[in-house]
Enzyme design. Structure first.
Site, mmCIF file in Angstrom:
data_model
loop_
_atom_site.group_PDB
_atom_site.id
_atom_site.type_symbol
_atom_site.label_atom_id
_atom_site.label_comp_id
_atom_site.label_asym_id
_atom_site.label_seq_id
_atom_site.Cartn_x
_atom_site.Cartn_y
_atom_site.Cartn_z
ATOM 1 N N HIS A 416 33.977 41.918 45.122
ATOM 2 C CA HIS A 416 34.944 41.261 44.281
ATOM 3 C C HIS A 416 35.659 40.238 45.015
ATOM 4 C CE1 HIS A 416 38.335 40.394 41.380
ATOM 5 N NE2 HIS A 416 37.505 40.224 40.533
ATOM 6 N N HIS A 417 35.691 39.218 44.940
ATOM 7 C CA HIS A 417 36.435 37.459 45.028
ATOM 8 C C HIS A 417 37.191 36.987 43.275
ATOM 9 C CE1 HIS A 417 33.268 36.654 48.200
ATOM 10 N NE2 HIS A 417 34.136 38.217 48.357
ATOM 11 N N GLU A 418 38.157 37.089 43.749
ATOM 12 C CA GLU A 418 38.927 36.895 42.377
ATOM 13 C C GLU A 418 39.324 35.318 42.938
ATOM 14 O OE1 GLU A 418 40.498 35.364 39.964
ATOM 15 O OE2 GLU A 418 40.115 37.109 39.200
ATOM 16 N N HIS A 486 33.000 35.684 36.560
ATOM 17 C CA HIS A 486 33.473 35.500 35.357
ATOM 18 C C HIS A 486 34.492 34.298 35.058
ATOM 19 C CE1 HIS A 486 33.151 39.791 33.851
ATOM 20 N NE2 HIS A 486 32.527 39.940 34.560
ATOM 21 N N GLU A 487 35.042 34.540 33.962
ATOM 22 C CA GLU A 487 35.957 32.750 33.617
ATOM 23 C C GLU A 487 34.763 31.909 34.087
ATOM 24 O OE1 GLU A 487 38.247 36.072 33.667
ATOM 25 O OE2 GLU A 487 37.924 34.842 35.668
ATOM 26 N N GLU A 511 37.328 44.277 27.413
ATOM 27 C CA GLU A 511 38.532 44.081 28.508
ATOM 28 C C GLU A 511 39.990 44.244 26.869
ATOM 29 O OE1 GLU A 511 37.752 40.062 29.867
ATOM 30 O OE2 GLU A 511 37.053 41.537 29.568
#
Length: 705
Positions: A416-418, A486-487, A511
């Site tokens: 995961h890379h936010e 995402h986004e 969510e």
């Protein structure tokens, strides 16, 4: 006979095009002869087109052209230099997807234009007509008098024939996370949705809609407007002119300059697309968007395996745990100061618990969010550059150990890379981060871009970010990494060209049910999504919530579906990565888990059995590896009875059908977990009646005997 018919259609198109060019008119028809595009230059040299279906006009004459910052506009004064018709017919294979083989058959018309003024600038317009719709794009050929363009607007019009029923979200320059509105075209009001309290940010400068936008005409024809192959260009919204029933392209811009697209000649724009179907269900079956993209540029991508996955994610949305660890930044380094709050979700121990559960239940991966340093300081801060480190884990998360443990159990870790929309920080670390993944044998990453884009003044869907998203995919492929964004920027079929583009969000997801203050996603949401957002490409919707009320965490929130519908979503809402999103403790001992264990994620064949936009939809899919079939059906807030005809099944084969259906007392609000499971035998000649309660659904596994 089919070959002869196809040849005659192409020959007629060729003759019409060549004979009409001198009269400033030309046309092209679909291979089956049902859809026709007419192109014409007006007396002033303005390019226009119209579209008909079975001789009935679908798009009235509509203008084409451009406005530039640095040059006179492309609006009028054109002449036709040349018209080139052609035809194409192939069958290509998807490395993963809704089906194995895709038919790509179209007739094409390339129109070469030149200005009659002394500038003599050139512009080509290419039309492709399929049996299920059309695509067209602009081509700027290499030429002496044009080297660079700064596009301030693309003046592409869609002049509709009436006040159609429309399923739409606003033309937001930053997010797609809106509920769909169902109105007449004349009632579209996007501006009232700006500044929505449940959204991170909204940027809605025009009364415009985002694409795909789907419509139904008074005669019952279904239309969906979108774009394909969005590369090095701004995303397109469609401004609404209510009185004339007209839409006009409005490209996403930037606060940092007046132009919206900067391009060096030669270049092509994305394809502007219209899917045209008599039945709503056939919109889902269409592969027009994919076919307007270039073939696979990566070659063998067998290193990516479609999979189901669990993860440390839903518990954060419920408030059971958190993304951040509670560390402090001491002289530029993250250190454990003894102030860890104890709610951190991404621990080695917790991850191993998910790995154990996944290994027992035929689930191939575990997503871990909140594993890396930076979560304490990312949200609410205007300057988020340099906050996240994409290779350094928190002290309670041993990355190498969980990867080793996962491999021992046959379960992959999903990274995961936010990015927090801090694009330069992510750019600088991409090679290092992807190389770390490659060294550990991790082949998939979920990326996130929450917040306003940095550098300031850019928007999620402008040319700057289109290139950010696409370049990340291209770079990741070099390290055998697949991206679930995402986004994101909208899906436009680039998964054909870069098949490490596996899935994305780009809608109001699961969510929102956990924390939104507006009641969550209503029951009609997904029966609309299937005919709008899903037409663009795979959706990481994160289904499989069994504890639908979750009162121990959020008393005022719930998922507005039954448990049977949650199972159906594994078939209805397509993605090559499908999450079993709930907490481990909510699955254990529940017989409904068996369907998640059995259901496939990679399909040989898809059959859309029925559906009406916003009401219901039923889809059947045949798994590539096993040739077992799975069927899912969902409904809106209305209960309904459906009869399923199993004539799509293989001849001479008997299947054990495990049917997961709403119980007699089920209701999405009052009794969402009431589920009936029964087993019968099914074959190609079988029919079965099913009752779907309000917000309900059904799921069927058909296992070959």
């Amino acid at each position: 006979m089919k070959i002869l018919k196809s040849f005659l259609v192409v020959l007629i198109s060729f003759l019409v095009a060549c004979n009409s060019a001198s009269e400033n008119k030309t046309e092209v028809v679909s291979p089956d002869g049902n859809i026709q595009i007419n192109f014409e230059l007006s007396a002033e040299g303005v390019p226009t087109y119209s579209v008909s279906h079975k001789k009935n006009q679908v798009v009235k004459p509509s203008q084409l052209g451009f406005e530039f910052e640095n040059l006179p506009s492309f609006h009028n004064g054109f002449k036709i230099l040349n018209v080139t018709p052609s035809s194409f017919n192939e069958e290509w294979q998807m490395p993963w997807g809704e089906q194995l083989l895709v038919k790509n058959n179209y007739n094409q018309l390339k129109i070469e234009l030149q200005e009659t003024s002394e500038l003599n600038r050139k512009l080509n317009i290419v039309f492709r007509v399929f049996d299920d719709g059309i695509g067209f794009r602009y081509e700027f050929p290499e030429q002496e008098n044009l080297k660079e363009v700064l596009v301030s607007e693309e003046n592409t019009e869609f002049n509709l024939t009436g006040d159609h029923k429309v399923w739409w979200i606003p033309g937001d320059w930053d997010i797609y996370e809106h509920l769909y509105n169902t109105t007449k075209f004349s009632e579209i009001d996007a501006l009232k949705l700006s500044g929505h309290k449940n959204l991170a940010q909204t940027s809605i400068p025009n009364n415009a809609v985002n694409t795909p936008v789907t419509m139904k005409t008074e005669s019952g024809l279904h239309l969906s407007f979108h774009e394909a192959s969005l590369i090095d260009y701004s995303g397109m919204t469609l401004q609404v002119e209510l009185e004339g029933f007209k839409m006009k392209s409005v490209l996403v811009g930037s606060k940092n300059h007046d132009y919206k697209v900067k391009q060096t000649i030669p270049f092509n724009t994305p394809w502007r697309t219209i899917q045209i179907e008599e039945e709503a269900k056939d919109l889902i079956a269409s592969k027009l968007i994919l076919n307007l993209n270039e073939p696979n540029k990566l070659g063998d991508v067998s290193w990516f395996k479609p999979m189901k996955y669990t993860g440390i994610w839903w518990e954060m949305h419920l408030g059971k745990s958190s993304w951040d660890y509670g560390m402090e930044d001491v002289n530029g380094k993250w250190k454990d100061t003894g102030k860890a709050h104890g709610k951190h979700g991404a621990t080695t121990e917790n991850t191993k618990r998910f790995i154990d559960f996944s290994a027992k239940n035929n689930i191939g991966g575990v997503l871990v969010e909140g594993w890396n340093t930076g979560w304490e300081h990312w949200i609410g801060f205007e300057d988020r550059e340099g906050v996240f480190d994409f290779v350094t884990p928190y002290p309670d998360y041993d990355l190498q150990e969980v990867v080793r443990y996962g491999k021992e159990k046959g379960v992959d870790i999903i990274m995961h890379h936010e990015t927090s929309a801090a694009t330069q920080t992510y750019e600088k670390q991409q090679d290092t981060a992807y190389a770390l993944m490659q060294s550990l044998g991790i082949h998939a990453v979920k990326t996130g871009y929450v917040g306003k884009i940095i550098p300031k003044g850019e928007f999620h869907h402008g040319q700057y970010m289109v290139n950010q998203y696409n370049n990340a995919v291209i770079k990741a492929a070099k390290y055998q990494v697949a991206i679930n964004a995402h986004e994101p920027i909208k899906a436009t079929g680039l998964r054909r060209t870069y098949p490490n583009t596996i899935s994305r969000e780009g809608l109001r997801g699961q969510e929102f049910n956990a924390w939104s203050s507006d009641g969550g996603n209503p029951p009609e949401h997904l029966p609309i999504v299937a005919f709008t957002r899903m037409l663009a490409g795979p959706i990481d919707y994160t289904p499989g919530i069994f504890n639908i009320k979750f009162n121990e965490y959020k008393k005022d929130n719930q998922v507005n579906t039954t448990i049977a519908q949650q199972l159906a979503l594994y078939v209805v809402i397509y993605s090559p990565v499908q999450m079993a999103a709930d907490l481990v403790e909510h699955y254990e001992g529940n017989p409904a888990l068996q369907f998640i264990k059995d259901v496939g994620v990679d399909w040989q064949q898809t059959e859309v059995l029925n559906g009406e936009i916003g009401d219901y939809v039923t889809i059947a899919r045949k798994e590539r590896a096993s040739e077992n079939w799975f069927v899912g059906g969902i409904t809106d807030e209305n209960s309904r009875d459906l009869e399923i005809d199993f004539s799509f099944l293989d001849e001479g084969v008997t299947y054990t059908a495990n049917i997961y259906e709403d119980g007699k007392k089920a209701h999405y609000n009052t009794n969402p977990t009431n589920l009936n499971i029964r087993t019968i035998e099914i074959n190609k000649h079988s029919k079965e009646k099913l009752h779907l309660v309000e917000g309900g659904g059904f799921a069927i596994s058909l296992i070959k005997k």
